[in-house]
Design a protein around this motif. Structure first.
Motif, PDB file in Angstrom:
ATOM      1  N   SER A 128     -72.152  44.266  80.485  1.00  0.00           N
ATOM      2  CA  SER A 128     -71.925  42.822  80.350  1.00  0.00           C
ATOM      3  C   SER A 128     -71.707  42.441  78.889  1.00  0.00           C
ATOM      4  O   SER A 128     -70.888  41.565  78.585  1.00  0.00           O
ATOM      5  N   TYR A 129     -72.401  43.120  77.965  1.00  0.00           N
ATOM      6  CA  TYR A 129     -72.191  42.840  76.544  1.00  0.00           C
ATOM      7  C   TYR A 129     -70.775  43.227  76.121  1.00  0.00           C
ATOM      8  O   TYR A 129     -70.082  42.463  75.441  1.00  0.00           O
ATOM      9  N   LEU A 130     -70.326  44.415  76.539  1.00  0.00           N
ATOM     10  CA  LEU A 130     -68.988  44.866  76.167  1.00  0.00           C
ATOM     11  C   LEU A 130     -67.916  43.974  76.790  1.00  0.00           C
ATOM     12  O   LEU A 130     -66.907  43.670  76.146  1.00  0.00           O
ATOM     13  N   GLU A 131     -68.129  43.536  78.035  1.00  0.00           N
ATOM     14  CA  GLU A 131     -67.176  42.625  78.672  1.00  0.00           C
ATOM     15  C   GLU A 131     -67.102  41.306  77.909  1.00  0.00           C
ATOM     16  O   GLU A 131     -66.011  40.772  77.681  1.00  0.00           O
ATOM     17  N   ALA A 132     -68.262  40.780  77.500  1.00  0.00           N
ATOM     18  CA  ALA A 132     -68.282  39.521  76.747  1.00  0.00           C
ATOM     19  C   ALA A 132     -67.599  39.687  75.394  1.00  0.00           C
ATOM     20  O   ALA A 132     -66.852  38.806  74.956  1.00  0.00           O
TER      21      ALA A 132
ATOM     22  N   ALA B 197     -63.860  39.858  76.009  1.00  0.00           N
ATOM     23  CA  ALA B 197     -63.354  38.527  76.371  1.00  0.00           C
ATOM     24  C   ALA B 197     -63.242  37.651  75.130  1.00  0.00           C
ATOM     25  O   ALA B 197     -62.252  36.921  74.955  1.00  0.00           O
ATOM     26  N   ASN B 198     -64.236  37.735  74.234  1.00  0.00           N
ATOM     27  CA  ASN B 198     -64.207  36.977  72.988  1.00  0.00           C
ATOM     28  C   ASN B 198     -63.033  37.425  72.124  1.00  0.00           C
ATOM     29  O   ASN B 198     -62.309  36.603  71.563  1.00  0.00           O
ATOM     30  N   PHE B 199     -62.831  38.731  72.029  1.00  0.00           N
ATOM     31  CA  PHE B 199     -61.719  39.254  71.240  1.00  0.00           C
ATOM     32  C   PHE B 199     -60.384  38.775  71.801  1.00  0.00           C
ATOM     33  O   PHE B 199     -59.522  38.306  71.074  1.00  0.00           O
TER      34      PHE B 199
ATOM     35  N   ILE C 294     -56.245  35.971  65.505  1.00  0.00           N
ATOM     36  CA  ILE C 294     -56.254  37.174  64.684  1.00  0.00           C
ATOM     37  C   ILE C 294     -54.827  37.537  64.273  1.00  0.00           C
ATOM     38  O   ILE C 294     -54.561  37.834  63.105  1.00  0.00           O
ATOM     39  N   ARG C 295     -53.903  37.491  65.214  1.00  0.00           N
ATOM     40  CA  ARG C 295     -52.507  37.814  64.923  1.00  0.00           C
ATOM     41  C   ARG C 295     -51.963  36.864  63.865  1.00  0.00           C
ATOM     42  O   ARG C 295     -51.293  37.269  62.912  1.00  0.00           O
ATOM     43  N   GLU C 296     -52.255  35.582  64.027  1.00  0.00           N
ATOM     44  CA  GLU C 296     -51.794  34.579  63.079  1.00  0.00           C
ATOM     45  C   GLU C 296     -52.376  34.830  61.687  1.00  0.00           C
ATOM     46  O   GLU C 296     -51.681  34.714  60.672  1.00  0.00           O
TER      47      GLU C 296
ATOM     48  N   GLU D 195     -66.722  37.031  60.277  1.00  0.00           N
ATOM     49  CA  GLU D 195     -68.109  36.591  60.127  1.00  0.00           C
ATOM     50  C   GLU D 195     -68.760  36.396  61.491  1.00  0.00           C
ATOM     51  O   GLU D 195     -69.899  36.806  61.720  1.00  0.00           O
ATOM     52  N   THR D 196     -68.004  35.809  62.437  1.00  0.00           N
ATOM     53  CA  THR D 196     -68.506  35.613  63.798  1.00  0.00           C
ATOM     54  C   THR D 196     -68.813  36.939  64.464  1.00  0.00           C
ATOM     55  O   THR D 196     -69.884  37.134  65.045  1.00  0.00           O
TER      56      THR D 196
END
Length: 196
Positions: free
Chosen positions: A105-109, A112-114, A121-123, A139-140
């Motif tokens: 669940s941590y890796l999925e979250a 999903a955040n990424f 990030i691309r911008e 930082e996040t």
């Protein structure tokens, strides 16, 4: 090579295409009535086509192992490895750990955040690495990783923490960081409740 596999997306919306894996390692797409390869399955993943891989003899769902095999093939043959050795070591060390059940669940979250921030990030890369959204995202992500390290391996974050950014003391963190900290606090509370 044309992708035969994604010609049909299932009988109705939301249905997963059934792929049968035979003992001779051949994969058969039951929707298109054709044999396919792991590359075809990787293409289906990239195209967001839902599928389920079933062992033809036992009827067992082997989708997880097939997806893992695709990742191994991509890492071995793409020339550019996405998974750093340090990440792989840390992931392996979590097997058998008391927090192993929390990792999916941590890796999925995290993913999903990424993905939610992928356009930012691309911008940021297009505009340059200094300042802007990438610095805030970094930082996040670092705050999230430190909090996760404290949860999964108590004391690890203090041993491996990277230096904090050199922001002025009077500058307050962004709304995204505050929201992330709230989410991590909620996750910590759930973990505490589960460990009781």
């Amino acid at each position: 090579m044309a992708r035969k596999a994604n010609a049909t997306q299932g009988d109705s919306a939301g249905d997963a295409i059934i792929i049968k894996k035979y003992a001779n390692r051949r994969l058969y797409n039951t929707s298109s009535s054709s044999y396919i390869t792991l590359d075809d399955l990787a293409g289906m993943v990239r195209d967001n086509v839902e599928f389920q891989v079933i062992d033809a003899k036992s009827g067992e769902d082997i989708t997880h192992s097939i997806l893992t095999q695709i990742i191994m093939d991509e890492e071995a043959h793409s020339g550019q490895q996405m998974l750093p050795v340090s990440f792989l070591r840390q992931l392996i060390s979590m097997y058998g750990n008391s927090m192993q059940a929390m990792m999916p669940s941590y890796l999925e979250a995290s993913m999903a955040n990424f993905r939610a921030n992928q356009s930012k990030i691309r911008e940021a890369f297009e505009k340059g690495l200094s300042g802007g959204p990438l610095a805030a995202l970094h930082e996040t992500n670092m705050a999230m990783m430190r909090a996760a390290a404290d949860v999964f391996i108590p004391g690890a974050a203090s041993r491996t923490a990277t230096p904090r950014s050199t922001k002025p003391a009077d500058e307050k963190p962004g709304d995204e960081i505050a929201a992330l900290r709230e989410q991590m606090a909620a996750m910590q509370k759930k973990l505490d409740e589960l460990s009781k």
